[in-house]
Design a protein around this motif. Structure first.
Motif, PDB file in Angstrom:
ATOM      1  N   TYR A  97       0.814  -1.214   0.000  1.00  0.00           N
ATOM      2  CA  TYR A  97       0.000   0.000   0.000  1.00  0.00           C
ATOM      3  C   TYR A  97       0.846   1.262   0.000  1.00  0.00           C
ATOM      4  O   TYR A  97       0.369   2.337  -0.349  1.00  0.00           O
ATOM      5  N   THR A  98       2.085   1.156   0.419  1.00  0.00           N
ATOM      6  CA  THR A  98       2.976   2.317   0.285  1.00  0.00           C
ATOM      7  C   THR A  98       3.886   2.137  -0.925  1.00  0.00           C
ATOM      8  O   THR A  98       4.583   3.078  -1.330  1.00  0.00           O
ATOM      9  N   GLY A  99       3.899   0.946  -1.471  1.00  0.00           N
ATOM     10  CA  GLY A  99       4.724   0.681  -2.656  1.00  0.00           C
ATOM     11  C   GLY A  99       6.202   0.625  -2.339  1.00  0.00           C
ATOM     12  O   GLY A  99       7.026   0.919  -3.206  1.00  0.00           O
ATOM     13  N   GLY A 100       6.547   0.274  -1.138  1.00  0.00           N
ATOM     14  CA  GLY A 100       7.970   0.189  -0.802  1.00  0.00           C
ATOM     15  C   GLY A 100       8.229  -0.862   0.267  1.00  0.00           C
ATOM     16  O   GLY A 100       7.299  -1.418   0.877  1.00  0.00           O
ATOM     17  N   TYR A 101       9.519  -1.125   0.472  1.00  0.00           N
ATOM     18  CA  TYR A 101       9.900  -2.097   1.496  1.00  0.00           C
ATOM     19  C   TYR A 101       9.945  -1.425   2.865  1.00  0.00           C
ATOM     20  O   TYR A 101      10.353  -0.260   2.992  1.00  0.00           O
ATOM     21  N   ARG A 102       9.596  -2.140   3.885  1.00  0.00           N
ATOM     22  CA  ARG A 102       9.863  -1.735   5.256  1.00  0.00           C
ATOM     23  C   ARG A 102      11.158  -2.437   5.660  1.00  0.00           C
ATOM     24  O   ARG A 102      11.201  -3.669   5.757  1.00  0.00           O
ATOM     25  N   ALA A 103      12.200  -1.660   5.867  1.00  0.00           N
ATOM     26  CA  ALA A 103      13.524  -2.243   6.119  1.00  0.00           C
ATOM     27  C   ALA A 103      13.576  -2.905   7.498  1.00  0.00           C
ATOM     28  O   ALA A 103      12.914  -2.448   8.447  1.00  0.00           O
ATOM     29  N   ASP A 104      14.367  -3.965   7.577  1.00  0.00           N
ATOM     30  CA  ASP A 104      14.599  -4.668   8.852  1.00  0.00           C
ATOM     31  C   ASP A 104      13.303  -4.880   9.625  1.00  0.00           C
ATOM     32  O   ASP A 104      13.189  -4.533  10.812  1.00  0.00           O
ATOM     33  N   PHE A 105      12.347  -5.403   8.977  1.00  0.00           N
ATOM     34  CA  PHE A 105      11.010  -5.424   9.546  1.00  0.00           C
ATOM     35  C   PHE A 105      10.642  -6.754  10.201  1.00  0.00           C
ATOM     36  O   PHE A 105       9.812  -6.812  11.081  1.00  0.00           O
ATOM     37  N   THR A 106      11.253  -7.831   9.721  1.00  0.00           N
ATOM     38  CA  THR A 106      10.903  -9.137  10.314  1.00  0.00           C
ATOM     39  C   THR A 106      12.172  -9.837  10.793  1.00  0.00           C
ATOM     40  O   THR A 106      13.254  -9.650  10.237  1.00  0.00           O
ATOM     41  N   ARG A 107      11.994 -10.631  11.819  1.00  0.00           N
ATOM     42  CA  ARG A 107      13.144 -11.352  12.358  1.00  0.00           C
ATOM     43  C   ARG A 107      12.854 -12.853  12.286  1.00  0.00           C
ATOM     44  O   ARG A 107      11.840 -13.339  12.793  1.00  0.00           O
ATOM     45  N   VAL A 108      13.781 -13.576  11.638  1.00  0.00           N
ATOM     46  CA  VAL A 108      13.639 -15.025  11.494  1.00  0.00           C
ATOM     47  C   VAL A 108      14.584 -15.703  12.472  1.00  0.00           C
ATOM     48  O   VAL A 108      15.777 -15.398  12.505  1.00  0.00           O
ATOM     49  N   ARG A 109      14.039 -16.597  13.261  1.00  0.00           N
ATOM     50  CA  ARG A 109      14.891 -17.390  14.164  1.00  0.00           C
ATOM     51  C   ARG A 109      15.031 -18.787  13.585  1.00  0.00           C
ATOM     52  O   ARG A 109      14.020 -19.465  13.333  1.00  0.00           O
ATOM     53  N   VAL A 110      16.258 -19.202  13.336  1.00  0.00           N
ATOM     54  CA  VAL A 110      16.504 -20.531  12.782  1.00  0.00           C
ATOM     55  C   VAL A 110      16.735 -21.488  13.932  1.00  0.00           C
ATOM     56  O   VAL A 110      17.655 -21.312  14.733  1.00  0.00           O
ATOM     57  N   LEU A 111      15.894 -22.505  14.005  1.00  0.00           N
ATOM     58  CA  LEU A 111      15.943 -23.447  15.119  1.00  0.00           C
ATOM     59  C   LEU A 111      16.043 -24.864  14.588  1.00  0.00           C
ATOM     60  O   LEU A 111      15.555 -25.166  13.497  1.00  0.00           O
ATOM     61  N   GLY A 112      16.669 -25.724  15.357  1.00  0.00           N
ATOM     62  CA  GLY A 112      16.637 -27.139  15.013  1.00  0.00           C
ATOM     63  C   GLY A 112      15.253 -27.671  15.313  1.00  0.00           C
ATOM     64  O   GLY A 112      14.658 -27.351  16.338  1.00  0.00           O
TER      65      GLY A 112
END
Lengths: 694, 276
Positions: free
Chosen positions: A392-407
């Motif tokens: 809706y703004t036509g752009g990226y939100r920087a550093d917006f999501t955090r992925v945790r890699v787990l076993g």
């Protein structure tokens, strides 16, 4: 860490699965039909393991004793052969109107409504009695075993040994009431027995029974012959008392009996009335383990979770009409005509009532999307931060999501991987062969090589011209066939959101088994992993879930460059449904992971059961706009993967998937699977097709 | 790659018709309609062509010295391999006809075996030969060759095996009359095995029965079903004194699959058919 004991258990389970797989293939070779082999334990009632059209029940352990002259493998082979030959020799294709060559016809000349399949009308000829169906099945057993001896001479010796072993387990007719004693004599005769102990008064009925059923060993005998024989045998049996045992018995040799068939003494016309309500063999009968127990399948019903005793009254009520609830009920028709009755009898489950374990409802009283400006940071080596596309703004939100890699959590002693291979093992061979066909043939021709298998004609001509014109020729005059490196890396990203815990409608082929969408995802990946191991494609398996933009969890079952060990299958079994479906960050992370992998072809499959959703995923624009936000972010992540040289595919079992994916995703980059249960086969087919095009 | 058959040295190749394929082929030859043979591996396509060439050209006066020219196609086959190329000789460059050009000039039957294995650009050169023009353009010579009146093009492929990745282009496929081959039914296959492997009829019948059972696994996509040729090979081993189960193991089980589970299943079928 896997203990030695667990490893041993896994090995045993894997060996059992391989045996079941090869036996299922053997069955298919003999009769051309697919079957699922299901083991049962001692102690269960025979009706609980009656075969259906697609399932074969066998005891978990072959009945071996000190006297057995066969081993377990031979026993299972004989048991599978018997069942396969029932299919191959037409037991379930009976036609009440068809002539047969051995008996004077005593079946009714008017076999009833021709629109109703013969097998469905069979029980009516016996007054809908369980006894009649069991006698017919035993006559068929006799015919099938005799025909098997002729068709498969290599099996005669082990079959005789198994029959002999079955005879050893039989009860003595001397302890049985007259009708049961006559049935026992019939069973012993069908097993190739030569003698039976019986009271003098029983000699005459036993002789009459043998005079009838001996004809079923004739090579010309058909399933209709068995029906004629069964009607005559039932006429004899129904006249015998059902209580009181004879004290004095004598050894009776079948070979000494007068077995001249005298049809004048039979009264088949009144048989249905006289047999109505007659019970079968249950209660006093000792089943022949290598033979299948006659269940509802013998009267044309696919149900397995109900006994013939419970089922037949329903058939009787339906008369000669089709057993299903009506032609207007398309669902009932689609599931098989006997299904409705079976469920009525057993109080069947309503699939719609299956619990959705975790409804996806945001926490009341809290608006997690209120704070959207705080950028994420990586707090540990296993955390990764990614942007998000705001359509809706036509752009990226920087550093917006955090992925945790787990076993992924390990579920020890989980055999679901091997069970999946047993269930879908018949597809692996085909899948492997198709993958081998679509990949390059494994060799590539290199021209103008210094060494090689053959001369490169063009290079030779140029070299000759050079020689004659006084120029130093090039010595690279060979063509070389070199094996190509297998150059594929594929990752599977499984949706672990709460909705994948939804229980699927019960499968009539595997009664009593409760399976969820996640179980099907596991099966699909197990099947493909087995095939990929065989063809050499590298693969990784991951699951994703989460609860907000700061907590997208990526569970690693098998990393893309990790070796497939038993621990991997423990981890696959340990995946559990959990929270929400923020798909895009997981896609972005795997795109990044694949960047580090050296492979010419990189493929990503995202397997989901519904639209993306999270507690703070586009809600700030209102509920109506949320779907557009999540879909566009997902489509954007797929596009980023493509730009990185990855071929991404989104596979969904959501029937409405096409509605929202079609507008955002590129055609060909998503696939909607209409029937959830088809996921394993469909994913295998999709992978083959994808491999053929990338 | 290329094989030729000379009529004077070849007796009638043994072939038992399954349906009306002999009549169809004869009719096609009379009209010079190109023929496409479809069928699984080892079902007798190549033998059929050899048989038909013998029937049509083998005893005819004026037939070319090499009435059948067979090319086994592969994915490195170039149009030059089919049409011809210049070679270097002491006198300079010399043109050498390829097998297709040779057949076009002499009126032989050219048989392209497993044609879909050849590259697509290779098969395109067949187009002008397989319509009313019946000409072969030879770009390197800058000319076209008109096909001899007796020339016929026959191609074969196995749609079951090659369907996934390869297929004939519609523009190529529609130039041929297609004859579909399947494995012969049991009695016929018994006669073929008896004749080819010189094995007794009982053993041949058992082998044919075995083949029939195992082809069900082909329908399931588990294996490529055993071909008649494979059964003949096993019969040949049995004729040479190898025990049937052992002959099936080395000639059939190992040939059909490397998968231990599948091998186990096939072995069980073998052991059910042949006593120890």
């Amino acid at each position: 860490m896997t203990t030695l004991r667990e490893t041993a258990e896994l090995e045993v389970a894997a060996a059992e699965d391989r045996t079941r797989h090869s036996l299922a293939l053997y069955y298919r070779a003999l009769c051309g039909e697919v079957c699922s082999l299901i083991p049962y334990d001692d102690g269960s009632s025979p009706w609980e393991h009656a075969d259906t059209e697609t399932t074969v029940w066998l005891p978990r352990e072959a009945p071996l004793d000190d006297h057995a002259e066969f081993d377990a493998q031979e026993w299972y082979q004989v048991a599978m052969t018997h069942r396969a030959m029932h299919r191959a020799l037409g037991t379930f294709d009976i036609d009440l109107a068809r002539d047969e060559p051995l008996f004077a016809r005593m079946r009714p000349t008017d076999p009833g409504d021709p629109d109703v399949p013969s097998l469905r009308r069979l029980a009516g000829l016996f007054g809908h009695s369980v006894l009649g169906v069991h006698v017919f099945a035993t006559c068929e057993d006799l015919r099938i075993d005799a025909a098997t001896d002729r068709l498969l001479p290599g099996l005669v010796k082990p079959a005789r040994a198994v029959h002999h072993g079955a005879l050893h387990e039989r009860p003595q007719p001397a302890t049985l009431f007259p009708r049961a004693a006559a049935v026992e004599a019939l069973v012993r005769y069908s097993l190739g027995g030569s003698i039976v102990w019986a009271a003098s008064v029983m000699h005459e009925p036993i002789a009459r029974i043998v005079s009838v059923v001996q004809h079923l060993r004739d090579p010309r005998a058909t399933v209709e012959s068995s029906l004629e024989a069964a009607l005559r045998v039932c006429d004899i049996l129904i006249g015998l008392p059902t209580e009181g045992a004879h004290r004095s018995t004598h050894q009776l040799r079948f070979a000494d009996l007068d077995t001249t068939l005298d049809d004048s003494r039979f009264d088949i016309a009144t048989l249905p009335d006289r047999m109505a309500g007659a019970e079968g063999f249950a209660g006093w009968y000792h089943p022949v383990a290598y033979r299948d127990w006659p269940g509802p399948r013998y009267v044309g019903a696919p149900a397995a979770d109900v006994s013939l005793e419970a089922f037949l009254p329903q058939v009787a009520q339906a008369g000669t009409a089709p057993v299903h609830v009506g032609k207007d009920d398309e669902d009932a028709d689609a599931q098989g005509p006997g299904r409705a009755v079976a469920e009525a009898v057993s109080g069947g489950a309503d699939p719609a009532a299956a619990p959705n374990l975790r409804p996806l409802v945001p926490v009341v009283g809290h608006e997690p999307w209120a704070d959207l400006d705080t950028p994420m940071t990586s707090r540990a080596p296993n955390e990764f931060v990614y942007p998000e596309w705001d359509t809706y703004t036509g752009g990226y939100r920087a550093d917006f999501t955090r992925v945790r890699v787990l076993g992924a959590p390990i579920k020890r002693a989980d055999h679901s991987h091997y069970r999946a291979l047993a269930r879908y093992g018949h597809l692996v061979g085909r899948l492997v062969r198709e993958l081998e066909r679509v990949r390059p043939d494994g060799r590539t021709v290199s021209r103008r090589s210094a060494h090689g298998d053959d001369l490169d004609l063009d290079a030779c001509i140029e070299a000759t011209i050079d020689l004659r014109t006084g120029v130093e020729p090039c010595d690279r005059v060979f063509t070389d066939l070199r094996r190509r490196r297998r150059d594929v890396a594929v990752v599977f990203l499984l949706d672990l959101s709460g909705s994948t815990a939804v229980v699927l409608p019960p499968d009539p082929e595997t009664p009593g088994t409760v399976r969820s969408i996640l179980d099907l995802q596991r099966d699909a990946v197990s099947l493909l992993a087995r095939a990929l191991d065989r063809v050499g494609d590298d693969y990784g398996i991951y699951g994703f879930s989460g609860s907000g933009r700061d907590d997208v969890r990526l569970s690693v079952v098998k990393d893309v460059e990790e070796r497939a060990t038993p621990a991997v299958w423990h981890r696959l079994g340990g995946l559990v449904p959990d929270h929400t479906t923020r798909m895009a960050p997981a896609i972005r992370h795997l795109t990044r992971r694949l960047r580090d992998v050296e492979a010419a072809t990189k493929i990503m499959f995202v397997i989901s059961d519904g639209r993306p959703y999270d507690i703070d995923y586009g809600q700030q624009y209102g509920e109506m706009a949320m779907l557009g936000y999540t879909i566009d972010d997902t489509a954007r992540a797929l596009g980023e993967a493509r730009e990185a040289g990855v071929h991404p595919y989104l596979v969904t079992v959501d029937p409405d998937g096409a509605d929202y994916l079609g507008t955002a995703c590129e055609p060909g980059s998503y696939r909607v699977i209409a029937e959830t249960a088809d996921l394993p086969e469909a994913l295998a087919a999709l992978y083959t097709s994808v491999r053929g095009t990338v | 790659m290329t094989q030729t058959v000379t009529p004077s040295t070849v007796d009638a190749p043994f072939y038992l018709p399954v349906r009306d394929e002999v009549e169809l082929f004869e009719a096609a030859y009379e009209q010079r309609i190109p023929v496409l043979l479809k069928g699984p591996t080892g079902c007798g396509k190549t033998r059929f062509v050899e048989h038909m060439v013998w029937r049509l050209l083998g005893r005819r006066s004026g037939a070319p010295e090499q009435p059948l020219i067979t090319v086994s196609c592969h994915d490195d086959l170039t149009s030059a391999d089919l049409v011809g190329r210049y070679l270097l000789s002491s006198e300079g460059t010399t043109w050498l006809d390829g097998p297709l050009t040779q057949a076009v000039r002499t009126g032989a039957i050219c048989y392209l075996d497993e044609v879909v294995e050849a590259r697509k650009d290779t098969t395109v050169i067949l187009h002008a030969l397989t319509d009313h023009r019946r000409i072969l353009p030879v770009e390197r010579l800058g000319t076209t060759i008109e096909a001899h009146p007796d020339f016929l093009l026959v191609v074969s492929y196995n749609p079951g095996y090659q369907a996934t990745a390869k297929d004939l282009k519609p523009s190529t496929r529609q130039r041929f009359m297609a004859i579909e081959f399947t494995y012969p039914e049991r009695d016929l296959e018994t006669r073929i095995i008896t004749h080819e492997a010189h094995v007794d009829e009982t053993t041949a019948r058992d082998l044919a029965f075995l083949g029939e059972q195992l082809r069900r696994l082909d329908e399931a996509g588990v294996i490529e079903g055993p071909s008649t040729r494979l059964l003949v090979h096993v019969g040949g081993l049995i004729t040479r004194g190898i025990a049937p189960r052992r002959a099936c193991d080395v000639g059939l089980v190992q040939a059909l699959s490397d998968d231990p589970d599948v091998q186990e299943a096939v072995t069980q079928v073998v052991e059910a058919v042949f006593p120890a």
